[in-house]
Write a protein that holds these residues in place. Structure first.
Motif, PDB file in Angstrom:
ATOM      1  N   GLU A 187     -36.406 -38.102  62.522  1.00  0.00           N
ATOM      2  CA  GLU A 187     -37.618 -38.538  61.835  1.00  0.00           C
ATOM      3  C   GLU A 187     -38.783 -38.052  62.684  1.00  0.00           C
ATOM      4  N   PRO A 188     -39.287 -36.833  62.423  1.00  0.00           N
ATOM      5  CA  PRO A 188     -40.217 -36.187  63.334  1.00  0.00           C
ATOM      6  C   PRO A 188     -41.617 -36.760  63.395  1.00  0.00           C
ATOM      7  N   LYS A 189     -42.058 -37.424  62.323  1.00  0.00           N
ATOM      8  CA  LYS A 189     -43.423 -37.934  62.296  1.00  0.00           C
ATOM      9  C   LYS A 189     -44.381 -36.804  62.672  1.00  0.00           C
ATOM     10  N   MET A 190     -45.089 -36.914  63.803  1.00  0.00           N
ATOM     11  CA  MET A 190     -46.033 -35.866  64.153  1.00  0.00           C
ATOM     12  C   MET A 190     -45.512 -34.967  65.268  1.00  0.00           C
ATOM     13  N   SER A 191     -44.242 -35.078  65.630  1.00  0.00           N
ATOM     14  CA  SER A 191     -43.689 -34.287  66.709  1.00  0.00           C
ATOM     15  C   SER A 191     -43.143 -32.962  66.205  1.00  0.00           C
ATOM     16  N   PHE A 192     -43.070 -31.989  67.120  1.00  0.00           N
ATOM     17  CA  PHE A 192     -42.566 -30.658  66.783  1.00  0.00           C
ATOM     18  C   PHE A 192     -41.062 -30.623  66.978  1.00  0.00           C
ATOM     19  N   GLY A 193     -40.338 -30.054  66.013  1.00  0.00           N
ATOM     20  CA  GLY A 193     -38.915 -29.848  66.226  1.00  0.00           C
ATOM     21  C   GLY A 193     -38.034 -30.395  65.131  1.00  0.00           C
ATOM     22  N   THR A 194     -38.256 -29.985  63.904  1.00  0.00           N
ATOM     23  CA  THR A 194     -37.383 -30.420  62.815  1.00  0.00           C
ATOM     24  C   THR A 194     -36.267 -29.425  62.558  1.00  0.00           C
ATOM     25  N   GLY A 195     -36.376 -28.246  63.172  1.00  0.00           N
ATOM     26  CA  GLY A 195     -35.411 -27.194  62.893  1.00  0.00           C
ATOM     27  C   GLY A 195     -35.945 -26.197  61.886  1.00  0.00           C
ATOM     28  N   HIS A 196     -37.035 -26.550  61.194  1.00  0.00           N
ATOM     29  CA  HIS A 196     -37.591 -25.638  60.210  1.00  0.00           C
ATOM     30  C   HIS A 196     -38.307 -24.467  60.868  1.00  0.00           C
ATOM     31  N   HIS A 197     -38.938 -24.723  61.995  1.00  0.00           N
ATOM     32  CA  HIS A 197     -39.636 -23.629  62.654  1.00  0.00           C
ATOM     33  C   HIS A 197     -38.625 -22.638  63.229  1.00  0.00           C
ATOM     34  N   GLU A 198     -38.997 -21.357  63.189  1.00  0.00           N
ATOM     35  CA  GLU A 198     -38.084 -20.296  63.622  1.00  0.00           C
ATOM     36  C   GLU A 198     -37.569 -20.524  65.040  1.00  0.00           C
ATOM     37  N   THR A 199     -38.444 -20.968  65.929  1.00  0.00           N
ATOM     38  CA  THR A 199     -38.024 -21.107  67.328  1.00  0.00           C
ATOM     39  C   THR A 199     -36.954 -22.191  67.501  1.00  0.00           C
TER      40      THR A 199
END
Length: 280
Positions: free
Chosen positions: A116-128
């Motif tokens: 549950e990412p809320k405002m954090s980076f790292g859902t897996g959607h971003h390429e990196t």
């Protein structure tokens, strides 16, 4: 009384990598949440924190490298959960690992991470993040001590534990990311993952066999010496958060600290690079 927000609706051409660069700059300027769309991104900041002059200092808006237009409006309290649920779909990496929200059905993949990412980076959607997951899935982490530096949501550290790591440290300088990682570590019933709030100064005296750092170029260039100092001989360093054109400057520094390039993944100009710490 509802909190008032300023919403800046940015139209970006080309959308990528322009939107990602814009979000990074706006985050540093105090914007607290972002909703990406097909044309760009809507960025939100509390009205009490807003000054129109903030946008004058956003480099990408004045660089001429991208065509960016925007509209600014005042809105009432934003239902972040509703906005997030509308935009967050589960992702599957190599048919092995799924990253999903609590409201998504349980998948059939070998590894299931609930975020549950809320405002954090790292859902897996971003390429990196996607490429770092790919790297981890190819490693033997059983019994290893792992560092997830700049952990964001904690997704990479959580995966490391699910892959058999004996001990995982997840560190982020941002308080929201720290709290969010704590929540997600508990949500995924992790038992050997510890979350810390801070920067590379926390690494003094620690030792790791695998280090994951998905941050950005400037922070990596500053912190690579600290990573090398706490990486065991023969250990693995995974770096991402930068573009293909940045590899030479990253590699030049890594070589100085006996970190040898072994593999690179690339997606939409973003890269994730694997280094091996030479055995002296």
């Amino acid at each position: 009384m509802d909190t008032l927000y300023i919403a800046c609706d940015f139209k970006v051409k080309p959308v990528q990598p322009g939107t990602e660069i814009l979000i990074a700059e706006l985050g540093e300027a105090g914007f607290e949440s972002f909703v990406e769309n097909e044309e760009g991104v809507i960025a939100y900041i509390q009205k009490s924190e807003w000054e129109p002059s903030y946008l004058e200092n956003i480099y990408i808006l004045n660089s001429g490298e991208f065509e960016i237009t925007y509209e600014v409006e005042e809105i009432a309290q934003v239902n972040w959960n509703e906005e997030w649920e509308k935009n967050f779909q589960p992702i599957e990496v190599d048919g092995i690992c799924t990253v999903r929200a609590p409201f998504h059905p349980e998948p059939a993949t070998a590894y299931d991470i609930v975020i549950e990412p809320k405002m954090s980076f790292g859902t897996g959607h971003h390429e990196t993040t996607h490429m770092m997951i790919q790297h981890l899935l190819r490693l033997d982490l059983k019994g290893k001590k792992v560092l997830d530096m700049g952990c964001g949501t904690g997704v990479l550290g959580i995966l490391a534990e699910k892959l058999g790591a004996a001990e995982v440290d997840a560190i982020d300088i941002d308080n929201w990311c720290y709290l969010n990682s704590l929540e997600n570590v508990e949500r995924n019933r992790c038992e050997v993952t510890s979350v810390y709030e801070g920067n590379a100064a926390l690494l003094e005296g620690r030792r790791y066999e695998v280090i994951i750092a998905n941050i950005n170029r400037n922070i990596l260039l500053n912190d690579i010496p600290a990573y090398a100092a706490c990486l065991e001989p023969g250990g693995i360093l995974l770096l991402s958060g930068f573009y293909k054109d940045d590899i030479p400057v990253i590699d030049e520094l890594c070589v100085k600290f006996s970190l040898n390039f072994t593999e690179n993944l690339e997606k939409n100009h973003w890269v994730a690079v694997k280094y091996l710490h030479a055995i002296s």
